[in-house]
Scaffold this active site. Structure first.
Site, PDB file in Angstrom:
ATOM      1  N   PRO A 280       0.816  -1.211   0.000  1.00 50.25           N
ATOM      2  CA  PRO A 280       0.000   0.000   0.000  1.00 50.25           C
ATOM      3  C   PRO A 280       0.851   1.263   0.000  1.00 50.25           C
ATOM      4  CG  PRO A 280       0.111  -0.916   2.209  1.00 50.25           C
ATOM      5  CD  PRO A 280       0.862  -1.865   1.311  1.00 50.25           C
ATOM      6  N   CYS A 351       0.478  28.709 -16.657  1.00 52.79           N
ATOM      7  CA  CYS A 351      -0.200  29.193 -17.866  1.00 52.79           C
ATOM      8  C   CYS A 351      -0.808  28.056 -18.664  1.00 52.79           C
ATOM      9  CB  CYS A 351       0.784  29.997 -18.696  1.00 52.79           C
ATOM     10  SG  CYS A 351       1.396  31.381 -17.752  1.00 52.79           S
TER      11      CYS A 351
HETATM   12  N1  LLP Z   1       2.663  -1.564  -6.106  1.00 53.20           N
HETATM   13  C1  LLP Z   1       2.849  -1.287  -7.414  1.00 53.20           C
HETATM   14  C2  LLP Z   1       3.548  -2.246  -8.252  1.00 53.20           C
HETATM   15  C3  LLP Z   1       2.369  -0.071  -7.943  1.00 53.20           C
HETATM   16  O1  LLP Z   1       2.538   0.190  -9.231  1.00 53.20           O
HETATM   17  C4  LLP Z   1       1.706   0.853  -7.101  1.00 53.20           C
HETATM   18  C5  LLP Z   1       1.199   2.130  -7.624  1.00 53.20           C
HETATM   19  C6  LLP Z   1       1.552   0.528  -5.743  1.00 53.20           C
HETATM   20  C7  LLP Z   1       2.034  -0.698  -5.281  1.00 53.20           C
HETATM   21  C8  LLP Z   1       0.899   1.452  -4.745  1.00 53.20           C
HETATM   22  O2  LLP Z   1      -0.390   1.790  -5.076  1.00 53.20           O
HETATM   23  P1  LLP Z   1      -1.297   2.596  -4.026  1.00 53.20           P
HETATM   24  O3  LLP Z   1      -1.473   1.705  -2.822  1.00 53.20           O
HETATM   25  O4  LLP Z   1      -0.603   3.844  -3.659  1.00 53.20           O
HETATM   26  O5  LLP Z   1      -2.563   2.845  -4.745  1.00 53.20           O
HETATM   27  N2  LLP Z   1      -0.221   8.881  -9.234  1.00 53.20           N
HETATM   28  C9  LLP Z   1      -1.454   8.144  -9.116  1.00 53.20           C
HETATM   29  C10 LLP Z   1      -1.243   6.763  -8.528  1.00 53.20           C
HETATM   30  C11 LLP Z   1      -0.250   5.916  -9.289  1.00 53.20           C
HETATM   31  C12 LLP Z   1      -0.043   4.557  -8.692  1.00 53.20           C
HETATM   32  C13 LLP Z   1       0.996   3.782  -9.415  1.00 53.20           C
HETATM   33  N3  LLP Z   1       1.302   2.504  -8.849  1.00 53.20           N
HETATM   34  C14 LLP Z   1      -2.471   8.964  -8.311  1.00 53.20           C
HETATM   35  O6  LLP Z   1      -2.126  10.046  -7.857  1.00 53.20           O
HETATM   36  O7  LLP Z   1      -3.615   8.555  -8.155  1.00 53.20           O
END
Ligand code: LLP
Length: 445
Positions: A280, A351
Site C-alpha cells: 500500500p 499558464c
Molecule cells: N505496487 C505497485 C507495483 C504499484 O505500481 C503501485 C502504484 C503501488 C504498489 C501502490 O499503489 P497505491 O497503494 O498507492 O494505490 N499517481 C497516481 C497513482 C499511481 C499509482 C501507481 N502505482 C495517483 O495520484 O492517483
C-alpha cells in the site's frame, strides 16, 4: 478511541479545528506556502489500522515509496514495521541514503535499466518483481556476472478490471504491466534451476485507488490457479504479493476496508502455505498530508469565480491529471454564519487551463491572503511536483505531537538553475564564435 481521532488530518481538523488550524497557520508563517505538512500521529494510526485489519492474513507490508519518498517519512514508516516497494534506482538510493534495511525491499517496474539492476543486486535487495522475459534474462545475466543470486517474483497480469481511473488501471491485459499467464509459466520453466536466479513466487498489482474488494478476490482466484499449476509442475511457490491500490475516501466517504479484504481473502488462502505481501502507498500516507496554500487573488470573470492560489498543477497534479477531487478548506477565522459560500474554481499560477486544484466547487468564503488547505495530499503530491513554468517546488514539514521539523526545505532559484549549462563558457557552438567577453576565458586564450 485514540486511533480513530488520528485517522486523517481531516478528522483532526474536524475534532480540534481551532487548535490545529492555528498550528497549521503558524507553520505557513514560519515556512511560507505552498507547504506540504504531514502528521506522524495519522501515519502511526493508519499503519496500526492496516496491520490490525490484515493481521488474519499474516501478510508482510511493503510501503510503496512512489507515493511519498521523503527520507524522514520513509524512516518513520520503517519504524512502524514496513518494508518497501521501489520502482527505480532513485527510490532505492533514497532507502540507502536513509540507511534503511534492504532485505524487505521489492523492486517493480517495467523498465529497469542495467545500472538499476546492478545497484539492486549490489544492495542485495529482497526481491525483483519481473515484468517481462527480456528483463528476466537481463537480471539473470547481470547476477551471474556479479556472482550474486537474484531473488525474483514473476508479475502476472490477471486481466482484471479494478474499476478505477484508466491512468491508474494496471491489471487489465491491454496495460504494459506484468505478463500473461502462459508467458510467465514458460519463463518459470526456463529459469527454474538457473544458478543465479531463484524464483520465489508471484506478484500482481491491479491498479490504484481501488474502492472494492471484489477485483482483488477475482485476481487472487486467477493467480491461485496459476500457482497450483506451477506447483503441479514441481516448482516451489512461496510468496504471493497482491500489490497495493487500496483506495481512500477523498470526499470524506469510507476508505477501502483492509478488514473486509482480509475476511474475503482468508478462506481462499487457507492451507496454501503462501507468504502474502501487500504494497500500500496511498492508503497509509494520503490522509496524513495536507497542502497549504495562500489565496492571492479572487478573480471574477462573468459569473465565474476563480480563487487564484500560490499552489497549482506544478505542486499537486492529481486534479489536472486524473480529475482527482480533493477537499479544500479555509484556515482563516470562520466568517459570520450568514456569509454565503461561493462556487468557483481554485486555480494556480501556471499558464494552462489544466492548472486547477478544484473546479465548480462550493468553497468557503475566501479573501486574498487566506490560507487554504487541500486535504489528503500526503500521497502522489510532492513526489509528482515539478518545476513547470520554473516554479520552485515546495517545502515539507512533519508534525509529531506538539513538535514539528522541516523535512525538506523549499527550493531556491539557485536549485532551479543548478544543473543547467548556459553556453557562455567560451566554447564555439550553435555556429557562434567564442564570445570574446566570456568572463571565465583565460586571458589571451
Ligand atoms: N505496487 C505497485 C507495483 C504499484 O505500481 C503501485 C502504484 C503501488 C504498489 C501502490 O499503489 P497505491 O497503494 O498507492 O494505490 N499517481 C497516481 C497513482 C499511481 C499509482 C501507481 N502505482 C495517483 O495520484 O492517483
Amino acid at each position: 478511541m485514540e486511533t480513530d481521532r488520528h485517522v486523517s488530518c481531516a478528522t483532526i481538523l474536524a475534532d480540534s479545528r481551532r487548535h490545529y488550524r492555528a498550528r497549521l497557520t503558524a507553520l505557513t508563517a514560519e515556512f511560507g506556502t505552498p507547504l506540504y505538512v504531514y502528521d506522524a500521529a495519522v501515519i502511526r494510526a493508519r499503519a496500526a489500522r492496516l496491520q490490525k485489519g490484515l493481521a488474519p492474513l499474516k501478510a508482510k507490508l511493503h510501503f510503496s515509496v512512489k507515493a511519498n519518498s521523503n527520507l524522514s517519512i520513509l524512516r518513520l514508516i520503517r519504524q512502524l514495521g514496513f518494508g518497501f516497494d521501489v520502482v527505480s534506482g532513485g527510490e532505492l538510493a533514497r532507502l540507502q541514503a536513509a540507511n534503511l534495511p534492504l532485505a524487505d525491499v521489492s523492486f517493480a517496474g517495467v523498465g529497469k535499466t542495467g545500472p538499476e539492476i546492478r545497484r539492486a543486486l549490489a544492495a542485495n535487495i529482497g526481491c525483483f518483481t519481473v515484468e517481462s522475459a527480456g528483463e528476466m534474462a537481463r537480471i539473470a545475466d547481470t547476477a551471474a556476472e556479479m556472482g550474486r543470486i537474484a531473488r525474483a517474483a514473476l508479475r502476472l497480469n490477471p486481466n482484471v478490471d479494478p474499476h478505477t481511473h484508466k491512468f491508474i488501471t494496471t491489471g487489465r491485459a491491454e496495460t504494459k504491466f506484468g505478463m500473461d499467464f502462459s508467458t510467465a509459466a514458460a519463463l518459470w520453466r526456463q529459469f527454474d534451476g538457473h544458478p543465479a536466479v531463484r524464483i520465489a513466487g508471484v506478484h500482481l498489482h491491479i491498479g490504484s485507488q481501488v474502492r472494492q474488494v471484489a477485483p482483488y478476490i477475482e485476481a487472487a482466484q486467477k493467480t491461485l490457479g496459476f500457482i497450483t499449476a506451477r506447483r503441479a509442475e514441481g516448482f516451489t511457490v512461496s510468496t504471493l504479493d497482491l500489490g497495493g491500490g487500496f483506495g481512500i475516501g477523498y470526499q470524506g466517504e469510507a476508505d477501502f476496508s483492509p478488514n473486509d479484504l482480509a475476511a474475503a481473502l482468508s478462506p481462499l488462502l487457507q492451507n496454501t502455505g503462501l507468504q502474502l505481501v501487500f504494497e500500500p502507498g496511498r492508503w497509509l500516507i494520503a490522509p496524513a498530508g495536507i497542502l497549504l496554500m495562500t489565496a492571492q487573488y479572487i478573480k471574477q470573470a462573468g459569473r465565474k469565480t476563480f480563487v487564484v492560489v500560490d499552489a497549482g498543477m506544478q505542486t499537486m497534479i492529481r486534479p489536472a491529471l486524473y480529475g482527482g477531487r480533493h477537499r479544500i478548506i479555509s484556515l482563516a477565522a470562520a466568517p459570520p454564519a450568514d456569509t454565503p459560500s461561493i462556487t468557483g474554481d481554485v486555480v494556480g499560477p501556471v499558464c494552462e487551463s489544466s492548472d486547477f486544484l478544484a473546479q465548480n466547487r462550493e468553497l468557503p468564503p475566501v479573501s486574498a491572503g487566506d490560507v487554504l488547505a487541500l486535504l489528503d495530499a500526503g500521497a502522489y503530491g510532492m513526489v509528482m511536483a515539478s518545476n513547470y513554468n520554473s516554479q520552485l517546488r515546495p517545502a515539507e514539514v512533519l508534525l509529531d505531537g506538539n513538535r514539528h521539523r522541516l523535512i525538506r526545505r523549499r527550493e531556491t532559484m539557485t536549485d532551479l538553475l543548478a544543473t543547467e549549462q548556459d553556453l557562455s563558457d567560451g566554447v564555439s557552438f550553435l555556429g557562434e564564435e567564442p564570445a570574446t567577453s566570456a568572463p571565465d576565458r583565460p586571458p589571451g586564450g
